[in-house]
Design a protein around this motif. Structure first.
Motif, PDB file in Angstrom:
ATOM      1  N   ARG A  56       0.933  -1.151   0.020  1.00  0.00           N
ATOM      2  CA  ARG A  56      -0.004  -0.002   0.025  1.00  0.00           C
ATOM      3  C   ARG A  56       0.902   1.266  -0.014  1.00  0.00           C
ATOM      4  O   ARG A  56       1.969   1.212   0.657  1.00  0.00           O
ATOM      5  CB  ARG A  56      -1.044  -0.216   1.126  1.00  0.00           C
ATOM      6  CG  ARG A  56      -1.806   1.445   1.383  1.00  0.00           C
ATOM      7  CD  ARG A  56      -2.358   1.443   2.636  1.00  0.00           C
ATOM      8  NE  ARG A  56      -3.735   0.594   2.667  1.00  0.00           N
ATOM      9  CZ  ARG A  56      -4.533   0.251   3.765  1.00  0.00           C
ATOM     10  NH1 ARG A  56      -4.264   0.968   4.766  1.00  0.00           N
ATOM     11  NH2 ARG A  56      -5.661  -0.309   3.582  1.00  0.00           N
ATOM     12  N   ASP A  59      -3.064   5.688   2.359  1.00  0.00           N
ATOM     13  CA  ASP A  59      -3.968   5.239   3.263  1.00  0.00           C
ATOM     14  C   ASP A  59      -5.454   5.633   2.989  1.00  0.00           C
ATOM     15  O   ASP A  59      -5.532   6.269   1.783  1.00  0.00           O
ATOM     16  CB  ASP A  59      -3.615   5.610   4.809  1.00  0.00           C
ATOM     17  CG  ASP A  59      -3.809   7.110   5.168  1.00  0.00           C
ATOM     18  OD1 ASP A  59      -4.417   7.781   4.401  1.00  0.00           O
ATOM     19  OD2 ASP A  59      -3.331   7.543   6.318  1.00  0.00           O
ATOM     20  N   ASP A 280      -2.858  -3.513  -2.241  1.00  0.00           N
ATOM     21  CA  ASP A 280      -4.185  -3.211  -1.595  1.00  0.00           C
ATOM     22  C   ASP A 280      -5.120  -2.656  -2.925  1.00  0.00           C
ATOM     23  O   ASP A 280      -4.473  -1.538  -3.414  1.00  0.00           O
ATOM     24  CB  ASP A 280      -3.811  -1.916  -0.894  1.00  0.00           C
ATOM     25  CG  ASP A 280      -5.285  -0.958  -0.222  1.00  0.00           C
ATOM     26  OD1 ASP A 280      -6.271  -1.810  -0.730  1.00  0.00           O
ATOM     27  OD2 ASP A 280      -5.091  -0.210   0.653  1.00  0.00           O
ATOM     28  N   ASP A 283      -6.122   1.130  -3.527  1.00  0.00           N
ATOM     29  CA  ASP A 283      -5.252   2.111  -3.619  1.00  0.00           C
ATOM     30  C   ASP A 283      -4.513   2.108  -5.053  1.00  0.00           C
ATOM     31  O   ASP A 283      -3.793   1.311  -5.526  1.00  0.00           O
ATOM     32  CB  ASP A 283      -3.826   1.861  -2.757  1.00  0.00           C
ATOM     33  CG  ASP A 283      -2.827   2.888  -2.619  1.00  0.00           C
ATOM     34  OD1 ASP A 283      -2.813   3.858  -3.501  1.00  0.00           O
ATOM     35  OD2 ASP A 283      -2.172   2.448  -1.856  1.00  0.00           O
ATOM     36  N   ASP A 339     -13.715   2.763   3.372  1.00  0.00           N
ATOM     37  CA  ASP A 339     -12.568   2.491   2.329  1.00  0.00           C
ATOM     38  C   ASP A 339     -13.068   2.552   0.865  1.00  0.00           C
ATOM     39  O   ASP A 339     -13.118   1.572   0.426  1.00  0.00           O
ATOM     40  CB  ASP A 339     -11.829   1.276   2.586  1.00  0.00           C
ATOM     41  CG  ASP A 339     -10.497   1.514   1.980  1.00  0.00           C
ATOM     42  OD1 ASP A 339      -9.988   2.243   1.241  1.00  0.00           O
ATOM     43  OD2 ASP A 339      -9.839   0.141   1.833  1.00  0.00           O
ATOM     44  N   ARG A 344     -10.540   7.816  -1.755  1.00  0.00           N
ATOM     45  CA  ARG A 344      -9.194   7.714  -1.266  1.00  0.00           C
ATOM     46  C   ARG A 344      -8.276   8.713  -2.071  1.00  0.00           C
ATOM     47  O   ARG A 344      -7.262   9.581  -1.622  1.00  0.00           O
ATOM     48  CB  ARG A 344      -8.481   6.399  -1.134  1.00  0.00           C
ATOM     49  CG  ARG A 344      -7.324   6.361  -0.411  1.00  0.00           C
ATOM     50  CD  ARG A 344      -6.595   5.001  -0.521  1.00  0.00           C
ATOM     51  NE  ARG A 344      -7.455   3.892  -0.139  1.00  0.00           N
ATOM     52  CZ  ARG A 344      -6.799   2.768   0.246  1.00  0.00           C
ATOM     53  NH1 ARG A 344      -5.297   2.599  -0.008  1.00  0.00           N
ATOM     54  NH2 ARG A 344      -7.445   2.035   0.817  1.00  0.00           N
TER      55      ARG A 344
END
Length: 440
Positions: A56, A59, A280, A283, A339, A344
């Motif tokens: 990742r 975050d 991830d 991401d 998430d 993000r």
């Protein structure tokens, strides 16, 4: 006699014992060291240092992790990831086409909610002439390569502008030789061994020595035998193919916890001698960096690489599925809030001054207008000529059975096409209204 044979063999036995004691030896066909104690290993129940790490870079709030090395990313490239034709377009396109299916205007649809980062991050990492073999949620790769909204709508409605399959395939089963995107097929995992073969063909073609095959599939498809056949083929030949597993937690209604006991899909790569990474999947920058490095390894080593992208399927499996029958609505809403891959990256962009709320609203408005305009245009287009139903099946001379089937349909159209209202109404949707068959 027995004593004489024993005395003859003793020097050989002593020699073998000396060599074994000296080096412990090696077993045939393996590099494993010889040990005197039993050692079982398991990535699920072993020590923590044996667990597979997940890569990742940023975050959930869009902040880079300590020590993270972000991929080369200027404002122009970042904006492309978030541009009207790409990252933010997918959920808007999915919403409209999902609702269109509910209105009965198309027969089927599948969304990519929650997996946008995996799809667009991978698309950005691949070269435009890399051969892509998808499963059915990879429409974003075609958009990245310039496929366009009109082509998306033509395929989903099956009109005469559908170059993927001339209106003969289910919606979202795209294909485009121009964009190096192999036609989607419904059966699970068939594209995996095909990708190994495509990559081998690339390896044997000097003019394509810098190209790779990229194969997408879900963790459910990895339960099929074709998954193992494909990885075995790609690892032993070997072939430059990037296997990209979208582990979204569900194979339709079956959660991943019931699909396997091992540690996901990444744990299977080393068994085939394949370089493997888990990333991830929410991401987009981590996916971009991981797939970019995987592609580099494929080109330089000529070997397969496995990338497992961990995400969560926010939407239903398809329009044929109601996921709230097997998971709580609150679980889905929590994942969307906690998430969200779109939020993000938007927060990451905003932290650098490359995006703001006004640009976000303008983009959403423009998206909706563009998608609706493309849909309304596609809705007015006629379908291919009905006779195209029988073309492109076999290469070379048309076989007798196809000729007979075409003549039989022509006979039925002559008998019922003008007198039976359902057929007459349906024929009006085709170019020439079926006259190309009636004339034969």
């Amino acid at each position: 006699m027995l004593r004489r044979a024993s005395s003859t063999l003793r020097p050989l036995i002593n020699r073998i014992s000396f060599l074994s004691a000296r080096s412990l030896g090696r077993l045939p066909n393996t590099q494993s060291p010889i040990v005197s104690k039993p050692h079982f290993f398991n990535s699920v129940t072993g020590d923590s240092n044996e667990l597979i790490p997940a890569f990742r870079l940023i975050d959930g709030t869009g902040v880079p992790l300590d020590g993270a090395e972000l991929p080369e990313l200027d404002e122009a490239f970042a904006r492309k990831l978030l541009s009207p034709d790409l990252y933010r377009l997918l959920p808007n396109l999915d919403t409209i086409l999902y609702n269109v299916q509910r209105q009965g205007k198309i027969s089927f649809y599948m969304t990519a909610y929650g997996e946008e980062a995996t799809i667009i991050g991978s698309a950005a990492a691949l070269a435009d002439d890399d051969e892509v073999l998808g499963q059915y949620r990879e429409m974003g790769i075609l958009l990245w390569r310039g496929f366009g909204l009109d082509n998306v709508m033509a395929q989903c409605l099956g009109n005469h502008e559908d170059t993927s399959s001339k209106g003969r395939q289910m919606p979202v089963h795209f294909g485009s030789p121009q964009h190096h995107f192999h036609t989607i097929s419904s059966p699970l995992a068939t594209q995996i061994p095909q990708a190994a073969g495509v990559a081998y063909a690339l390896r044997r073609s000097p003019e394509r020595s810098n190209s790779v095959a990229a194969c997408f599939f879900g963790e459910g498809a990895a339960s099929e035998g074709d998954f193992h056949a494909g990885l075995l083929l790609a690892s032993t030949i070997p072939s430059p193919v990037v296997f990209i597993a979208r582990n979204n937690g569900f194979a339709i209604s079956t959660p991943s916890s019931e699909q396997y006991h091992g540690d996901g899909i990444a744990s299977r790569g080393p068994g085939y001698g394949i370089d493997t990474i888990r990333v991830d999947g929410n991401d987009v920058l981590a996916v971009l960096a991981a797939v970019r490095e995987a592609r580099t390894r494929c080109v330089e080593q000529g070997r397969a690489v496995l990338v497992e992208c961990m995400s969560y399927r926010v939407g239903h499996h398809s329009t044929s599925d109601d996921s709230f029958a097997y998971r709580a609505r609150s679980e889905v809403e929590d994942r969307k809030r906690i998430d969200n891959p779109l939020a993000r990256f938007r927060l990451f962009m905003e932290s650098r001054g490359w995006w703001d709320a006004q640009a976000e609203e303008e983009l959403k408005t423009r998206h909706r207008a563009d998608v609706l305009k493309a849909f309304k245009r596609a809705e007015t287009q006629s379908r291919w000529e009905l006779g195209e139903l029988f073309t492109d099946i076999y290469a070379g001379e048309e076989p007798w059975n196809i000729k007979e089937q075409r003549k039989e349909l022509g006979r039925l159209l002559k008998k019922y096409g003008e007198d039976w209202e359902p057929w007459r109404r349906e024929l009006q949707r085709y170019k020439n209204e079926g006259k190309d068959l009636i004339k034969e």
